[in-house]
Design a protein around this motif. Sequence first.
Motif: not given
Length: 398
Positions: A179-184, A226-231, A271-274
């Motif tokens: 999973h990826l993460s964005a914050r604001g 993310p999927s392959k379509k998410d650019k 961010s890559h969630l690890r």
Amino acid sequence: MEPVEDIVIVGAGLAGLATALGLQRRGVKSLVLESSPAIRSSGFALGMWTNAWRALDALGIGGKVREHHILGERLVVLSSSSGATSAELRLKGAQGKIGKHEFRSVKRDSLVEILANELPKDTIRYSSKVVLIKEDGNLKLLHLADGSTIRAKVLVGCDGIYSLVAKYLGLKEPDFSGHLSARGFAEYPTNHGVKPEYLLITGGGFRAGMLPTSERSIYWFFTWRPSKKDKIDQNTTKMREFIIEKLTTSKAPNEIIEVIKKSEMNKVLSSHLRYRSPFSLLNGSITKRNICVIGDALHPMTPDLGQGGCMALEDSVILARYLSDSVYTGNIEKGMEKFAKDRRWRCAEVITRAYVVGFIQQSSNCIVSFLREKVLAKIMAKSLLKTPDYDCGKLRNF
């Protein structure tokens, strides 16, 4: 000859500063080495649950942090596919097994600043990046990026997810959760009028939420697989457009979309969630004689329970208590062993629970989605209160 320090803490983040303060409260001096030229304040905000407030109270700063952050009253979980409320939980005054619950969204820079200001001025040494650790008899020889060296009787690694100290102990690097993460963060010139609630939207391959931190500020997050379509181009405009499109095509309330449109985003846009494998924690060395790791260096986890910062504060109070006791008795190794015994299973359990909750909340699988909205949402909401129903104990001064 290199200077010898009794206790060296690597990293002036939340865990490092809280540990230094806990030791200071017990009359034990430490040196904190920070690679940056000043205090770091990345990340915007943190969800602080009951266990974190007990730790902050033990450190003697709970009241100062509460002054600027509003009390969360309710958790509302919405389905991204239907927009319906799948779970609702009272937070304000909710009773746990060992006391009442408390939840607030806290600005990270405010919390770090309070911690730093409580410490003696010579505690933190900036622009001091540790690049190599070696044995020097019973001491640890720390090589810094500027060519200088320091010898430490005790070494505490609070140096984050890619910890050099954890690597020295032989812990495996954290795994990518997928999973990826964005914050604001949105700041308003006057009262934003948003209810003091934790709004959480789940399903459809993502998880989003917003939490007011004060009457004039709101923190939000968005995590997705993310999927392959998410650019996605790594610039603020494109990232914001991507998130808003995802929310707009779902049944997310317009309220969170408007907040995202007005907000400042993190410099690290996604961010890559690890997380550290629970098996690595249970079988690996998290302490060794006079060295240990805490915080993200010990238990990086997915943010699905909002427990990363809370667990770091737990670590800090518990380590400060055991370490200060062992300093006075002269048996550092025994103190480290007690810390490892106390934290190993707790950390492994919370990491596992967070990963499972995140998988269920974000899954777009039709069977999982059905079970989530009909049954699991309420169970998962309750797990947000079960996990922080924990007391790290007090710091009694000598």
